[in-house]
Design a protein around this motif. Structure first.
Motif, PDB file in Angstrom:
ATOM      1  N   VAL A 172       1.051  13.411 -13.068  1.00 31.01           N
ATOM      2  CA  VAL A 172       0.083  13.359 -11.969  1.00 31.01           C
ATOM      3  C   VAL A 172       0.346  12.087 -11.163  1.00 31.01           C
ATOM      4  CG1 VAL A 172      -2.361  13.221 -11.329  1.00 31.01           C
ATOM      5  CG2 VAL A 172      -1.675  14.652 -13.257  1.00 31.01           C
ATOM      6  N   VAL A 173       0.328  12.232  -9.836  1.00 27.69           N
ATOM      7  CA  VAL A 173       0.601  11.098  -8.942  1.00 27.69           C
ATOM      8  C   VAL A 173      -0.701  10.507  -8.396  1.00 27.69           C
ATOM      9  CG1 VAL A 173       1.582  10.491  -6.693  1.00 27.69           C
ATOM     10  CG2 VAL A 173       2.877  11.937  -8.259  1.00 27.69           C
ATOM     11  N   PHE A 174      -0.755   9.174  -8.356  1.00 31.47           N
ATOM     12  CA  PHE A 174      -1.872   8.449  -7.740  1.00 31.47           C
ATOM     13  C   PHE A 174      -1.288   7.373  -6.830  1.00 31.47           C
ATOM     14  CE2 PHE A 174      -3.228   9.896 -11.889  1.00 31.47           C
ATOM     15  CZ  PHE A 174      -4.518  10.367 -11.682  1.00 31.47           C
ATOM     16  N   SER A 175      -1.911   7.145  -5.685  1.00 33.75           N
ATOM     17  CA  SER A 175      -1.484   6.006  -4.876  1.00 33.75           C
ATOM     18  C   SER A 175      -2.134   4.752  -5.449  1.00 33.75           C
ATOM     19  CB  SER A 175      -1.889   6.204  -3.419  1.00 33.75           C
ATOM     20  OG  SER A 175      -3.286   6.078  -3.277  1.00 33.75           O
ATOM     21  N   LEU A 176      -1.462   3.610  -5.298  1.00 40.13           N
ATOM     22  CA  LEU A 176      -2.038   2.368  -5.824  1.00 40.13           C
ATOM     23  C   LEU A 176      -3.378   2.081  -5.141  1.00 40.13           C
ATOM     24  CD1 LEU A 176      -1.599   0.076  -7.820  1.00 40.13           C
ATOM     25  CD2 LEU A 176      -0.284  -1.145  -6.078  1.00 40.13           C
ATOM     26  N   GLY A 177      -3.452   2.371  -3.840  1.00 39.36           N
ATOM     27  CA  GLY A 177      -4.694   2.140  -3.102  1.00 39.36           C
ATOM     28  C   GLY A 177      -5.877   2.909  -3.667  1.00 39.36           C
TER      29      GLY A 177
ATOM     30  N   LEU B 232       7.536   2.188  -2.120  1.00 42.96           N
ATOM     31  CA  LEU B 232       8.408   2.751  -1.079  1.00 42.96           C
ATOM     32  C   LEU B 232       8.926   1.694  -0.108  1.00 42.96           C
ATOM     33  CD1 LEU B 232       6.392   6.001  -0.310  1.00 42.96           C
ATOM     34  CD2 LEU B 232       8.435   5.772  -1.729  1.00 42.96           C
ATOM     35  N   ARG B 233       8.111   0.667   0.181  1.00 45.07           N
ATOM     36  CA  ARG B 233       8.520  -0.403   1.106  1.00 45.07           C
ATOM     37  C   ARG B 233       8.655  -1.697   0.327  1.00 45.07           C
ATOM     38  NH1 ARG B 233       6.745   0.701   6.315  1.00 45.07           N
ATOM     39  NH2 ARG B 233       8.248  -0.890   6.901  1.00 45.07           N
ATOM     40  N   LYS B 234       9.852  -2.274   0.349  1.00 42.73           N
ATOM     41  CA  LYS B 234      10.059  -3.488  -0.469  1.00 42.73           C
ATOM     42  C   LYS B 234       9.837  -4.748   0.357  1.00 42.73           C
ATOM     43  CE  LYS B 234      11.269  -0.846  -3.850  1.00 42.73           C
ATOM     44  NZ  LYS B 234      12.449  -0.164  -4.346  1.00 42.73           N
TER      45      LYS B 234
ATOM     46  N   LEU C 231       0.816  -1.225   0.000  1.00 38.00           N
ATOM     47  CA  LEU C 231       0.000   0.000   0.000  1.00 38.00           C
ATOM     48  C   LEU C 231       0.846   1.271   0.000  1.00 38.00           C
ATOM     49  CD1 LEU C 231      -2.936  -1.111   2.267  1.00 38.00           C
ATOM     50  CD2 LEU C 231      -3.114  -0.259  -0.069  1.00 38.00           C
ATOM     51  N   ALA C 232       2.147   1.119   0.221  1.00 35.81           N
ATOM     52  CA  ALA C 232       3.053   2.271   0.112  1.00 35.81           C
ATOM     53  C   ALA C 232       3.628   2.326  -1.299  1.00 35.81           C
ATOM     54  CB  ALA C 232       4.161   2.171   1.155  1.00 35.81           C
ATOM     55  N   THR C 233       2.740   2.206  -2.278  1.00 32.65           N
ATOM     56  CA  THR C 233       3.131   2.253  -3.695  1.00 32.65           C
ATOM     57  C   THR C 233       2.363   3.390  -4.372  1.00 32.65           C
ATOM     58  OG1 THR C 233       3.394  -0.158  -3.712  1.00 32.65           O
ATOM     59  CG2 THR C 233       3.236   0.922  -5.855  1.00 32.65           C
TER      60      THR C 233
END
Ligand SMILES: Nc1nc2c(c(=O)[nH]1)N[C@H]1C(S)=C(S)[C@@H](COP(=O)(O)O)O[C@H]1N2
Ligand SMILES: [Mo]
Length: 156
Positions: free
Chosen positions: A95-100, A154-156, A81-83
């Motif tokens: 434009v940025v979107f979070s995967l969530g 961001l978190r692998k 979810l940190a993608t």
């Protein structure tokens, strides 16, 4: 000679009718996807000039993300979810979107990569591909001339 000219023309036409979307960054492998053969959906976009919602048609973004190997649905939890994704256009617009927020099972979002507006292929001004976020009250996130999605986990 004549055959190679015909071949060149056919290739040029095929390239025109099958635009590609590049997806790269933190995913199993970078891909260049054609939209042919994927599911279709519709979404509307506010045209600020006429103050009218215009119908677009294309492929649900989640189908494209799934094909690229990104976790969605029940697999989208924890560190995944940190993608976020950066949608990038030919003119450099980003434009940025979070995967969530792009996963319909979480947010109910209906985002499409559109290739048609009111039944016709998109003009060079907005196409061949345009991101359309159904329900957005302003068209600012609707990236015209969409070329690439860059994925950052961001978190692998
Ligand atoms: N590639 C690209 N897409 C873009 C923009 C841009 O400058 N470049 N501007 C955005 C903004 S701020 C708006 S309001 C809408 C305008 O869409 P329209 O020109 O089709 O009405 O496009 C959005 N998509
Ligand atoms: Mo805008």
């Amino acid at each position: 000679m004549r055959y190679s000219l015909v071949f060149l023309l056919a290739t040029a036409l095929a390239a025109q009718t099958a635009p590609k979307l590049a997806i790269s960054g933190d995913l199993p492998a970078p891909v260049e996807l054609e939209l042919t053969g994927l599911p279709r959906a519709t979404a509307t976009l506010l045209d600020e000039k006429s103050n009218r919602r215009v119908p677009y048609e294309g492929v649900p973004l989640e189908a494209i993300l799934q094909k690229a190997g990104l976790p969605l649905g029940k697999d989208l939890r924890g560190k995944a979810l940190a993608t976020y994704l950066v949608a990038e256009a030919k003119d450099g617009y980003q434009v940025v979107f979070s995967l969530g927020e792009l996963d319909p099972s979480l947010s109910g979002a209906r985002v499409i990569v559109a290739d048609r507006r009111e039944g016709k292929p998109l003009s060079d001004y907005e196409g061949p591909l345009r991101l359309v976020i159904d329900g957005d009250k302003r068209p600012a996130r609707s990236v015209r001339m969409l070329q690439k999605l860059e994925v950052v986990r961001l978190r692998k």
